[in-house]
Design a protein around this motif. Structure first.
Motif, mmCIF file in Angstrom:
data_model
loop_
_atom_site.group_PDB
_atom_site.id
_atom_site.type_symbol
_atom_site.label_atom_id
_atom_site.label_comp_id
_atom_site.label_asym_id
_atom_site.label_seq_id
_atom_site.Cartn_x
_atom_site.Cartn_y
_atom_site.Cartn_z
ATOM 1 N N GLN A 138 0.837 -1.198 0.000
ATOM 2 C CA GLN A 138 0.000 0.000 0.000
ATOM 3 C C GLN A 138 0.875 1.252 0.000
ATOM 4 O O GLN A 138 1.977 1.269 0.551
ATOM 5 C CB GLN A 138 -0.891 -0.014 1.235
ATOM 6 C CG GLN A 138 -1.854 1.147 1.353
ATOM 7 C CD GLN A 138 -2.749 0.986 2.578
ATOM 8 O OE1 GLN A 138 -2.898 -0.106 3.117
ATOM 9 N NE2 GLN A 138 -3.321 2.077 3.031
ATOM 10 N N THR A 139 0.407 2.318 -0.641
ATOM 11 C CA THR A 139 1.162 3.571 -0.679
ATOM 12 C C THR A 139 0.678 4.524 0.406
ATOM 13 O O THR A 139 -0.510 4.541 0.758
ATOM 14 C CB THR A 139 1.048 4.255 -2.050
ATOM 15 O OG1 THR A 139 -0.325 4.574 -2.310
ATOM 16 C CG2 THR A 139 1.597 3.361 -3.149
ATOM 17 N N LEU A 140 1.604 5.328 0.922
ATOM 18 C CA LEU A 140 1.306 6.335 1.938
ATOM 19 C C LEU A 140 2.104 7.593 1.629
ATOM 20 O O LEU A 140 3.233 7.517 1.119
ATOM 21 C CB LEU A 140 1.707 5.842 3.332
ATOM 22 C CG LEU A 140 0.965 4.654 3.941
ATOM 23 C CD1 LEU A 140 1.649 4.246 5.247
ATOM 24 C CD2 LEU A 140 -0.488 5.011 4.204
ATOM 25 N N ILE A 141 1.539 8.741 1.934
ATOM 26 C CA ILE A 141 2.281 9.997 1.853
ATOM 27 C C ILE A 141 2.823 10.286 3.248
ATOM 28 O O ILE A 141 2.047 10.446 4.198
ATOM 29 C CB ILE A 141 1.401 11.155 1.359
ATOM 30 C CG1 ILE A 141 0.885 10.865 -0.048
ATOM 31 C CG2 ILE A 141 2.193 12.467 1.365
ATOM 32 C CD1 ILE A 141 -0.047 11.932 -0.592
ATOM 33 N N VAL A 142 4.138 10.296 3.376
ATOM 34 C CA VAL A 142 4.765 10.423 4.686
ATOM 35 C C VAL A 142 5.768 11.561 4.704
ATOM 36 O O VAL A 142 6.300 11.966 3.664
ATOM 37 C CB VAL A 142 5.467 9.109 5.097
ATOM 38 C CG1 VAL A 142 4.461 7.989 5.290
ATOM 39 C CG2 VAL A 142 6.520 8.708 4.062
ATOM 40 N N GLU A 143 6.023 12.068 5.897
ATOM 41 C CA GLU A 143 7.018 13.116 6.115
ATOM 42 C C GLU A 143 8.081 12.597 7.065
ATOM 43 O O GLU A 143 7.763 11.924 8.051
ATOM 44 C CB GLU A 143 6.358 14.366 6.696
ATOM 45 C CG GLU A 143 7.342 15.495 6.976
ATOM 46 C CD GLU A 143 6.682 16.706 7.613
ATOM 47 O OE1 GLU A 143 7.263 17.793 7.544
ATOM 48 O OE2 GLU A 143 5.585 16.557 8.181
ATOM 49 N N ILE A 144 9.337 12.894 6.804
ATOM 50 C CA ILE A 144 10.429 12.475 7.693
ATOM 51 C C ILE A 144 10.466 13.395 8.903
ATOM 52 O O ILE A 144 10.542 14.618 8.775
ATOM 53 C CB ILE A 144 11.772 12.501 6.956
ATOM 54 C CG1 ILE A 144 11.784 11.454 5.851
ATOM 55 C CG2 ILE A 144 12.924 12.247 7.927
ATOM 56 C CD1 ILE A 144 13.073 11.384 5.082
ATOM 57 N N THR A 145 10.409 12.805 10.080
ATOM 58 C CA THR A 145 10.464 13.568 11.329
ATOM 59 C C THR A 145 11.789 13.415 12.050
ATOM 60 O O THR A 145 12.159 14.260 12.856
ATOM 61 C CB THR A 145 9.332 13.126 12.276
ATOM 62 O OG1 THR A 145 9.449 11.705 12.514
ATOM 63 C CG2 THR A 145 7.973 13.425 11.669
ATOM 64 N N LYS A 146 12.505 12.320 11.773
ATOM 65 C CA LYS A 146 13.828 12.084 12.368
ATOM 66 C C LYS A 146 14.747 11.536 11.279
ATOM 67 O O LYS A 146 14.388 10.584 10.589
ATOM 68 C CB LYS A 146 13.749 11.087 13.527
ATOM 69 C CG LYS A 146 12.989 11.593 14.735
ATOM 70 C CD LYS A 146 13.006 10.572 15.850
ATOM 71 C CE LYS A 146 12.223 11.071 17.066
ATOM 72 N NZ LYS A 146 12.192 10.070 18.164
ATOM 73 N N ALA A 147 15.921 12.151 11.138
ATOM 74 C CA ALA A 147 16.859 11.708 10.113
ATOM 75 C C ALA A 147 17.406 10.323 10.454
ATOM 76 O O ALA A 147 17.533 9.956 11.631
ATOM 77 C CB ALA A 147 18.006 12.703 9.987
ATOM 78 N N ALA A 148 17.725 9.567 9.412
ATOM 79 C CA ALA A 148 18.330 8.248 9.610
ATOM 80 C C ALA A 148 19.722 8.406 10.206
ATOM 81 O O ALA A 148 20.425 9.387 9.949
ATOM 82 C CB ALA A 148 18.407 7.516 8.279
ATOM 83 N N ARG A 149 20.102 7.434 11.038
ATOM 84 C CA ARG A 149 21.452 7.392 11.587
ATOM 85 C C ARG A 149 22.070 6.047 11.241
ATOM 86 O O ARG A 149 21.425 5.199 10.642
ATOM 87 C CB ARG A 149 21.421 7.600 13.102
ATOM 88 C CG ARG A 149 20.851 8.955 13.516
ATOM 89 C CD ARG A 149 20.960 9.169 14.998
ATOM 90 N NE ARG A 149 20.267 8.140 15.762
ATOM 91 C CZ ARG A 149 20.157 8.154 17.093
ATOM 92 N NH1 ARG A 149 20.717 9.117 17.779
ATOM 93 N NH2 ARG A 149 19.513 7.198 17.713
ATOM 94 N N ALA A 150 23.312 5.863 11.655
ATOM 95 C CA ALA A 150 24.006 4.622 11.303
ATOM 96 C C ALA A 150 23.275 3.391 11.816
ATOM 97 O O ALA A 150 23.275 2.342 11.175
ATOM 98 C CB ALA A 150 25.427 4.659 11.862
ATOM 99 N N ASP A 151 22.614 3.529 12.967
ATOM 100 C CA ASP A 151 21.962 2.369 13.578
ATOM 101 C C ASP A 151 20.443 2.462 13.612
ATOM 102 O O ASP A 151 19.783 1.593 14.175
ATOM 103 C CB ASP A 151 22.480 2.179 15.010
ATOM 104 C CG ASP A 151 22.252 3.417 15.876
ATOM 105 O OD1 ASP A 151 22.037 4.501 15.304
ATOM 106 O OD2 ASP A 151 22.280 3.293 17.108
ATOM 107 N N LYS A 152 19.879 3.514 13.015
ATOM 108 C CA LYS A 152 18.426 3.674 13.066
ATOM 109 C C LYS A 152 17.885 4.191 11.742
ATOM 110 O O LYS A 152 18.511 5.014 11.075
ATOM 111 C CB LYS A 152 18.026 4.641 14.192
ATOM 112 C CG LYS A 152 18.190 4.058 15.587
ATOM 113 C CD LYS A 152 17.569 4.957 16.627
ATOM 114 C CE LYS A 152 17.659 4.344 18.013
ATOM 115 N NZ LYS A 152 17.034 5.213 19.041
ATOM 116 N N ALA A 153 16.707 3.697 11.384
ATOM 117 C CA ALA A 153 16.052 4.158 10.165
ATOM 118 C C ALA A 153 15.446 5.543 10.386
ATOM 119 O O ALA A 153 15.270 5.992 11.522
ATOM 120 C CB ALA A 153 14.957 3.166 9.769
ATOM 121 N N ALA A 154 15.122 6.210 9.302
ATOM 122 C CA ALA A 154 14.468 7.513 9.395
ATOM 123 C C ALA A 154 13.092 7.356 10.034
ATOM 124 O O ALA A 154 12.367 6.398 9.754
ATOM 125 C CB ALA A 154 14.326 8.125 8.003
#
Length: 222
Positions: A83-99
């Motif tokens: 399914q498609t969703l329109i999303v906004e990034i609230t936290k930038a990705a880091r080496a150990d975590k996804a956005a």
């Protein structure tokens, strides 16, 4: 003072108190997961035990959508893979975590514009126009009490002047052949800050060691 050094593909912004480095930000032209970016994403996995939704936004790995942020009566249960969703990034990705992501809701003032753009494309696709790297690097360091903003690239100076006219009279172009960060001693301070051992005034030291799971700090009181 705020010093912005521009090199091909990236901008380094350093905040100085007199000549002491107190803040540093880096932004790259190819940052595909900068905070505030709006994407048409595709659900690639559901994690009801968290609850969470993994959404492909075209980055190296799927973004993380908290299942509690889904605007549906049935929550995550009302979603399906693909399914498609329109999303906004609230936290930038880091080496150990996804956005980190959030779903754009019907009440968001920009939603209709992005829905229109989404109808003419396929996921994953960015729907908004990303900010220039100079603005992303500088905006978290800009403060009203900054008296000088020094940049070594005229295009970046013009972009910052247009975006923040309130700082236009404080902008200074650095045209010296010696690099901006070298001339202000910033390069040395960055190199010192990245060392695993940090000397303390009383004779002791702090040892910092980063691993995939944690950052360990050991204080030697001397």
């Amino acid at each position: 003072m705020l010093a912005c050094q521009v090199s091909p593909g990236e901008v380094w912004a350093a905040l100085l108190d007199e000549r002491e480095l107190i803040g540093l930000r880096v932004a790259r032209d190819d940052d595909g997961d900068s905070v505030g970016g709006v994407f048409l994403g595709r659900i690639v996995a559901l994690r009801p035990e968290l609850p969470a939704v993994l959404v492909d936004i075209g980055a190296d790995r799927p973004g993380f959508l908290d299942g509690r942020d889904v605007e549906r009566k049935r929550g995550i249960a009302g979603l399906t893979e693909g399914q498609t969703l329109i999303v906004e990034i609230t936290k930038a990705a880091r080496a150990d975590k996804a956005a980190g992501l959030r779903v754009l809701r019907a009440s968001d003032p920009r939603r209709e514009m992005f829905e229109s753009a989404a109808r003419s494309t396929t996921p994953p696709q960015r729907l908004d126009q990303p900010e220039p790297a100079i603005l992303r690097a500088a905006k978290l360091l800009l403060r009203g009490d900054i008296k000088r903003i020094v940049l070594d690239e005229r295009g970046a100076l013009t972009a910052l002047s247009r975006a923040h006219p309130e700082f236009a009279d404080r902008l200074v172009f650095h045209g010296d052949p010696v690099s901006l960060f070298d001339s202000l001693g910033i390069s040395e301070q960055i190199e010192a800050a990245l060392q695993p051992r940090v000397a303390l005034p009383g004779g002791g030291a702090i040892f910092i060691e980063a691993s995939h799971a944690a950052t360990m700090i050991d204080v030697d009181g001397g």
